[in-house]
Design a protein around this motif. Structure first.
Motif, short mmCIF file in Angstrom:
data_model
loop_
_atom_site.label_atom_id
_atom_site.label_comp_id
_atom_site.label_asym_id
_atom_site.label_seq_id
_atom_site.Cartn_x
_atom_site.Cartn_y
_atom_site.Cartn_z
N LYS A 124 46.57 38.62 -49.84
CA LYS A 124 46.56 37.79 -51.02
C LYS A 124 47.97 37.22 -51.15
O LYS A 124 48.93 37.94 -51.29
N THR A 125 48.06 35.93 -51.04
CA THR A 125 49.37 35.33 -51.00
C THR A 125 49.95 35.13 -52.40
O THR A 125 51.14 35.12 -52.59
N HIS A 126 49.05 34.95 -53.36
CA HIS A 126 49.54 34.64 -54.69
C HIS A 126 48.87 35.51 -55.72
O HIS A 126 47.72 35.89 -55.54
N PRO A 127 49.59 35.81 -56.80
CA PRO A 127 48.95 36.62 -57.83
C PRO A 127 47.74 35.89 -58.40
O PRO A 127 47.72 34.67 -58.53
N ALA A 128 46.71 36.69 -58.71
CA ALA A 128 45.50 36.10 -59.28
C ALA A 128 45.78 35.63 -60.71
O ALA A 128 46.67 36.13 -61.37
N GLY A 157 42.11 28.62 -51.02
CA GLY A 157 42.95 28.27 -52.17
C GLY A 157 42.36 28.77 -53.47
O GLY A 157 43.07 29.24 -54.35
N PHE A 158 41.05 28.70 -53.58
CA PHE A 158 40.37 29.20 -54.78
C PHE A 158 40.43 30.72 -54.84
O PHE A 158 40.78 31.31 -55.85
N HIS A 159 40.08 31.36 -53.72
CA HIS A 159 40.04 32.82 -53.71
C HIS A 159 41.43 33.45 -53.90
O HIS A 159 41.54 34.56 -54.36
N ASP A 160 42.47 32.70 -53.53
CA ASP A 160 43.82 33.20 -53.76
C ASP A 160 44.08 33.36 -55.25
O ASP A 160 44.75 34.28 -55.69
N ARG A 161 43.55 32.39 -56.01
CA ARG A 161 43.88 32.39 -57.43
C ARG A 161 42.93 33.25 -58.26
O ARG A 161 43.26 33.71 -59.33
N ALA A 171 52.09 23.01 -48.59
CA ALA A 171 52.36 23.74 -49.83
C ALA A 171 51.06 24.33 -50.29
O ALA A 171 50.01 23.69 -50.22
N TYR A 172 51.08 25.58 -50.77
CA TYR A 172 49.85 26.21 -51.26
C TYR A 172 49.36 25.47 -52.50
O TYR A 172 50.19 25.02 -53.31
N PRO A 173 48.03 25.36 -52.66
CA PRO A 173 47.48 24.64 -53.82
C PRO A 173 47.99 25.20 -55.14
O PRO A 173 48.11 24.47 -56.12
N SER A 174 48.30 26.50 -55.16
CA SER A 174 48.74 27.10 -56.42
C SER A 174 50.19 26.74 -56.74
O SER A 174 50.63 26.89 -57.87
N ALA A 175 50.95 26.33 -55.75
CA ALA A 175 52.34 25.94 -55.99
C ALA A 175 52.63 24.66 -55.21
O ALA A 175 53.34 24.66 -54.20
N PRO A 176 52.06 23.54 -55.67
CA PRO A 176 52.12 22.30 -54.87
C PRO A 176 53.54 21.76 -54.66
O PRO A 176 53.74 20.94 -53.76
N PHE A 203 41.79 26.97 -42.90
CA PHE A 203 41.50 27.71 -44.12
C PHE A 203 42.08 26.92 -45.30
O PHE A 203 41.61 27.02 -46.42
N TYR A 204 43.15 26.20 -45.03
CA TYR A 204 43.72 25.25 -45.99
C TYR A 204 43.91 23.92 -45.25
O TYR A 204 44.00 23.91 -44.02
N ASP A 205 43.99 22.85 -46.01
CA ASP A 205 44.31 21.57 -45.39
C ASP A 205 45.81 21.35 -45.43
O ASP A 205 46.46 21.69 -46.41
N VAL A 206 46.34 20.75 -44.36
CA VAL A 206 47.78 20.50 -44.31
C VAL A 206 48.15 19.51 -45.42
O VAL A 206 47.33 18.70 -45.85
N THR A 207 49.39 19.61 -45.89
CA THR A 207 49.85 18.68 -46.92
C THR A 207 50.33 17.38 -46.28
O THR A 207 50.09 16.29 -46.78
#
Lengths: 613, 619
Positions: free
Chosen positions: A5-9, A138-142, A376-381, A419-423
């Motif tokens: 889990k890369t980011h806090p939920a 990106g959704f499941h991370d959050r 950049a992760y969707p949670s921290a664009p 798993f994510y799209d590149v920025t």
């Protein structure tokens, strides 16, 4: 156990873009949507509604029949004794018939409305499961997995019964009060109004108290989940508790949480008791008034005993559904909030999905190219994790990636299977941008062996063949041998049929990693990425694993991400990541000669803290 | 269905078959849902928890009785009002009196229900929380081996599901008393009003009982099946959510969807069957009620016509009949509640009966504060299971201030040695001494004060960083905590967290990296400030920079303390004063790093292989 889990939920309401309260119009829309799902079983729904109507009307007839019987029994009719007996018999048969029919229709009403609820539940459940499986990382991370489970169990349960607890109950109530009230008032307006006088109070009281009860229930659930967490953590961490001799401390923590929950539980009892007692009292008070006024009327000769009996019996019948008005209100409240959450999730579109003109990936050369990739992760664009990463890997090559924590190694591993799209920039396989081919074909071509491994509670062979459930037994054995797992499994009582203990508890960290390797090897991917997936495996076994797969290296691109430099000795070329950029690259010898970051890492790993003292 | 392609669909239907090796969410442990109706042993154990509230229970039983009586009185009052008030000449005063009696009855009804429900509700909640607390407290003291082999999930279902079943039972048992009284009361009233009509009407009662007896076991099977498929579906959903990254990485969505659909459909089917069973009795009850009313109308009507019965009695009968089936229905329902409660009670007593493994000896003494921080193992033999020895005669001493590293493959007995020092278990033979005292002769509390432990998995609790580092050392001030964090080098990383020391940690500290969690667990051990440090080094991979920090922190932690370390990392081993090499429960080599290298034995061989880790290595 848990996956990386890369980011806090975040709070589920936040992730779903909802507010804490649901506006009436949104509530209505939600209920309408739940109702529409119910209409997908139109017959059941129609049966339920018609049966409700019949059951209610039949129920209204019974008091009238009883009143008629009472009146019939008091005076011998013009036809003589026998005729009166005859008439009583007819009434009795009618009572029996109407009662039985009412029972049948009540059964249909309950059964079919429940069936609608279960069918609605099934449809919601399947759609929910499908959505969850496709929403991207990106959704499941959050979103916290526990919240997703609650949503799929409790909230779904709250919404699915709307037809039975809301629609049908409302219909029943409307018919009973509407027809019944009309009938009573038609007979005697004063007495009719008296008989109905308890309805507004009980209806209001039941609705408000249900809403209050719901609020305390939600509060109580929240406190109970704190209590659950305290207990669960204590038991899971019992060794720490004992190591610190902290039993008393833990008991105090438990008591504090427990007492708060108990207070709320008491409050709930109090609320419930007070409202039910008050409702009963008001009902009986109305009955007493009907008895008094009706009695006076009977004495005055303007009413028969039978009619009075009918009034009193009708009140008994009306009592229950009026008391349940609160449940109707509760059902509306539950459906609006729970349903809103479920639909908010179902309306999300996966951030990573097939483009409309996506075609299936075709591989010829098997060349992987990263071209000026930034991310950049969707949670921290705003926070770029990777900047300007470019490299090309040809079939047969083994690329090593090393770097400190946070340098972006794992991110690279997660971008290649999309798993994510590149920025910015692009990732291509044989010149085809992975965003322009179908997702399954990319995931088929790229396999990632992760450090944290999720074990499914099934047999060893099912776990190994997870990505290819059609794999023949021989294939399973080969990949498990290559992953150096075969000897272990072979020694188990049921070999490959042995069921993995709950969440893989019976496997050590190293064995789990080897399982994960076997799982990926069986897919025979064109790009195989080891994301620090041999960390818990001892060096000698690691050696054997790489020896086994080296034979097959020629047919694919292999990427090795590691902390341990020894692991990277198998790489043809090593990229050193630093702050999301490729800082250095080359062979082991070249990098050592550079005397840069790689050299520093090398030195760090080959000295101990004693050397610095 | 989003993100699905033709290709995926074709794949699932390959050969027109389902994939042979695909399952979602299966293999669960099933538990008995129903026990014997009445289990005296269980009742006796539960009584212990109810006993403190017996006065309240007495009051509530009395109010249940009063409540029931007031309910019975209502049809009787109506009957009096009709016969003596309405139909008698000049019955105005009788009517007024009846209405007054009615008013009194409903007030009594109101008050008694208020008292009874409040008391029962509160007592049931209290007992529930008391049982849970007793179990929780007991689990704190039961033997470590029980905790080792018991899944947390199972214990949690004891602490929640089973305890709730007991609460439900308590609530309904008082109500059952009321139902029984109501049933007998109705029967009594009917016989008193008119025994012939009463007997006739009551003759249908056995029919209902019979029907319910036939119905109950079948219905219950259907309910259990529905319950089971519920948990199966929930399990599959949970698995899909927890493993979603693997699912997507391996493109299992379509296969899983099909399998999930099977389970969800089975769930629907069992629920529909259960619903059928639940509903099948409704028309039976209604028909029987109709029959009873028809009997009253025909026979009673006849009697009224013949003037051998008053019409008020007939009305009262009709009222009683409408209440007649409620207690029958709820009593049969409580039968199931009771069986469920007994099964739960059985499981609860099992937990409460788990022996407390380690107790202070009656003559246990406190270790004096200045006890030398020495550890000694004297020919220690130990096994978890009687015929599988884990330690086969281990002898060693650790002098105050010395650091000893334990090295050996998995299963060689390292962790057992660590557990024995803190007396998580008692030795089978031999003795473990701390500061010259046999650990079995000193109080556990004072022993705990001598030893700080750092476990391999840095377990953190939900709460702030501050609370986690302080843990149970209530005397440590905020400044002490910060000082400890600074000492182990965790201060900077904590400062960088959103709320610094007040940052709330997620479940198990999931918002921290493994290395960060380790540093915090070091700080926690430092705050505990015990002269002996027992540490199981983490095996998980940590990046080199954090690794370096941890090594530094470890050196600081060991300063002035006696250290016993299960070491996995070469750096740690090399810095120990002495190294013990364990194999199959015995110490096979010992000495300092250079001595062991000079000996050219197992250690030297391992060292030459230039592994960064000793874990999993063959000794």
């Amino acid at each position: 156990m848990a996956e990386t889990k890369t980011h806090p939920a975040q709070h589920p309401v936040e992730v779903l873009g909802l507010t804490d309260t649901v506006s009436p119009s949104k509530g209505l829309r939600t209920m309408w949507r739940v109702f529409l799902i119910g209409t997908e079983t139109p017959w059941q729904m129609a049966f339920a509604l018609v049966s409700t109507l019949f059951a209610a009307v039949l129920q209204l007839i019974i008091p009238q029949l009883l009143g008629r019987a009472v009146d019939q029994s008091q005076v011998v009719s013009a036809g003589g004794h026998a005729a009166t007996t005859q008439a009583l018999l007819v009434t009795a048969l009618l009572i029996l018939g109407v009662s039985t029919l009412r029972g049948l229709f009540a059964t249909f009403q309950n059964y079919f409305s429940e069936a609608v609820g279960h069918h609605t539940g099934l449809r919601l459940r399947l759609a929910y499961y499908d959505k969850i499986q496709h929403l991207s990382f990106g959704f499941h991370d959050r979103m916290h997995s526990g919240d997703l489970i609650t949503l799929g169990l409790l909230d779904l349960e709250g919404a699915r019964m709307f037809f039975a607890t809301g629609v049908v109950r409302l219909l029943l109530l409307v018919v009973l009060i509407g027809f019944g009230g009309w009938w009573l008032i038609a007979i005697d307006p004063v007495l009719g109004l008296l008989a109905l006088s308890f309805v507004p109070y009980v209806g209001w009281r039941s609705s408000t108290s249900q809403l209050e009860l719901r609020q305390t229930w939600l509060d109580l659930q929240e406190h109970l989940s704190v209590l659950t967490r305290v207990m669960e953590e204590n038991l899971a961490g019992i060794r720490v508790v004992r190591a610190f001799s902290a039993q008393e401390h833990e008991l105090a923590k438990f008591r504090a949480a427990s007492e708060r929950a108990l207070d709320l539980a008491h409050e709930r009892v109090e609320l419930r008791v007070r409202s039910t007692s008050a409702m009963t009292l008001s009902f009986f008070a109305a009955m007493g008034l009907v008895l008094l006024v009706g009695g006076l009327k009977v004495q005055a000769g303007s009413m028969t005993v039978g009619t009075l009996t009918a009034f009193l019996t009708f009140m008994m019948i009306l009592q229950m559904p009026v008391r349940q008005l609160g449940m109707l209100v509760n059902s509306v409240a539950r459906t609006s909030t729970c349903g809103a959450r479920i639909f908010a999730l179902m309306d999300l579109e996966p951030a990573v999905s097939n483009s409309p003109e996506a075609h299936v990936l075709t591989l010829t050369e098997g060349t992987l190219r990263l071209d000026h990739v930034s991310f950049a992760y969707p949670s921290a664009p705003d926070h770029l994790v990777l900047r300007d990463i470019s490299f090309t890997a040809h079939r047969g090559e083994v690329i090593g990636i090393i770097g400190e924590q946070g340098s972006g190694k794992t991110t690279v591993a997660q971008l290649i299977p999309r798993f994510y799209d590149v920025t910015g920039g692009s990732i291509t396989l044989d010149g085809q941008d992975i965003r322009e081919v179908t997702l399954p074909s990319v995931r088929k071509a790229v396999a990632v062996v992760t450090q944290d491994v999720f074990m499914f509670t099934t047999t060893m062979e099912n776990n190994i063949a997870y990505g290819n459930p059609w794999a023949p037994e021989a294939g399973i054995e080969t990949s498990s041998s290559d992953a150096q797992l075969h000897d272990y499994i072979d020694a188990l009582p049921e070999r490959y049929r042995t069921v993995v203990g709950e969440r893989g508890a019976s496997l050590s960290g190293g064995q789990r990693q080897r399982m994960s390797i076997a799982r990926s090897l069986i897919l025979d991917p064109a790009v195989l990425i080891f994301d620090d997936s041999t960390a818990a495996i001892d060096a000698r076994t690691e050696e054997r694993i790489f020896a086994a797969i080296r034979a097959k290296v020629a047919s694919r691109v292999t990427i090795l991400i590691a902390h341990r430099l020894n692991t990277l000795s198998h790489a043809d070329r090593i990229l050193v990541l630093d702050g999301g950029r490729i800082a250095e690259q080359g062979t082991h010898a070249e990098l050592l000669a550079l005397n840069g970051r790689y050299r520093a890492l090398y030195d760090l790993q080959h000295q101990s803290f004693g050397d610095r003292q | 269905m989003s993100g699905e392609t033709e290709m995926e669909r074709n794949e699932v239907r390959e050969d027109g078959r389902r994939p042979p090796r695909a399952v979602v969410g299966s293999h669960r442990v099933k538990e008995e849902m129903f026990g014997r109706v009445f289990d005296t042993n269980v009742m006796r154990r539960i009584w212990v928890f109810v006993r403190p509230y017996r006065r309240e229970l007495m009051i509530s039983v009395v109010s249940v009785l009063i409540f029931t009586l007031s309910q019975l009185s209502i049809p009787i009052i109506i009957r009096t009002a009709i016969d003596e008030g309405l139909l008698a000449p000049d019955g105005r005063s009788a009517l007024i009196w009846s209405v007054l009696a009615f008013a009194v009855a409903i007030l009594v009804n109101f008050l008694s229900s208020l008292i009874q429900e409040r008391i029962v509700g509160r007592v049931a909640e209290n007992v529930l929380f008391d049982i849970r607390e007793a179990m929780f407290a007991h689990l704190q003291r039961v033997s470590q081996s029980f905790m080792d082999k018991t899944e947390v999930g199972r214990l949690m279902s004891r602490l929640q599901g089973d305890v709730n079943a007991m609460q439900e039972f308590l609530e309904t048992s008082v109500i059952s008393v009321g139902d029984l009284v109501l049933l007998f009361g109705i029967v009594g009233c009917m016989l008193w009003l008119d025994w012939q009509l009463g007997l006739l009407t009551l003759s249908i009662l056995p029919v209902l009982f019979l029907v319910r007896i036939v119905w109950l076991p079948r219905a219950r099977d259907a309910f259990i099946a529905a319950h089971d498929t519920n948990s199966v579906t929930a399990g599959a959903l949970a698995e899909g959510i927890h493993g979603v990254r693997t699912v997507q990485g391996m493109t299992r969505q379509t296969v899983n969807m099909q399998l999930f659909e099977d389970k969800a459909t089975a769930n629907l089917r069992t629920h529909l069957v259960a619903a059928r069973y639940a509903q099948v009795l409704v028309p039976v009850v209604d028909a029987l009620t109709g029959l009873a009313m028809a009997i009253v109308v025909v026979i009673g009507g006849q009697k009224v016509l013949n003037r051998s019965m008053d019409v008020g009695v007939m009305v009262a009968f009709l009222f009683f009949i409408q209440r007649f089936f409620d207690p029958v229905r709820s009593l049969t329902m409580q039968y199931s509640v009771m069986q469920r409660a007994m099964a739960s009670g059985q499981r609860l007593t099992e937990v409460l009966d788990v022996p407390v493994g380690i107790k202070d000896a009656p003559d246990a003494v406190d270790l004096p504060p200045g006890t030398p921080a020495a550890v000694e193992f004297r020919d220690v033999r130990f096994s978890y299971v009687s015929d599988q020895p884990v330690l086969r005669g281990v002898d060693f001493t650790v002098a105050p201030g010395e650091t000893v590293a334990l090295v050996g493959p998995t299963g060689s007995g390292k962790s057992s040695i660590m557990s024995l020092i803190h007396r998580f278990y008692d030795v089978s033979e031999g003795a473990v001494l701390v500061g010259g005292h046999d650990v079995r002769r000193v109080s556990q509390r004072s022993l705990g004060a001598q030893i700080a432990m750092v476990l391999q998995e840095p377990f953190l609790f939900t709460g702030t960083v501050m609370e986690n580092i302080r843990y149970n050392k209530a005397t440590a001030s905020d400044a002490d905590v910060i000082e400890a964090a600074r000492t182990v080098g965790a201060h900077d990383l904590i400062q960088r967290l959103p709320d610094g020391y007040q940052t709330e940690l997620n479940e198990r500290g999931a918002n921290l990296s493994m290395g960060q969690r380790q540093l915090i667990s070091f700080a926690r051990a430092l705050v505990a400030d015990a002269p002996i440090l027992v540490l199981d080094e983490a095996t998980s991979s940590i990046d080199s920079k954090t690794e370096k920090q941890i090594q530094t922190a470890l050196a600081i932690l060991l300063r002035g303390r006696t250290g016993l370390i299960i070491a996995h990392r070469l750096a740690t081993v090399r810095n120990a004063d002495r190294i013990l090499i364990l194999s199959a429960g015995r110490i096979v080599e010992q000495g300092s790093h250079s001595e062991l290298i000079a000996q050219g034995g197992t250690y030297a061989r391992l060292f030459k292989a230039n592994h960064a880790s000793f874990d999993d290595g063959q000794v």
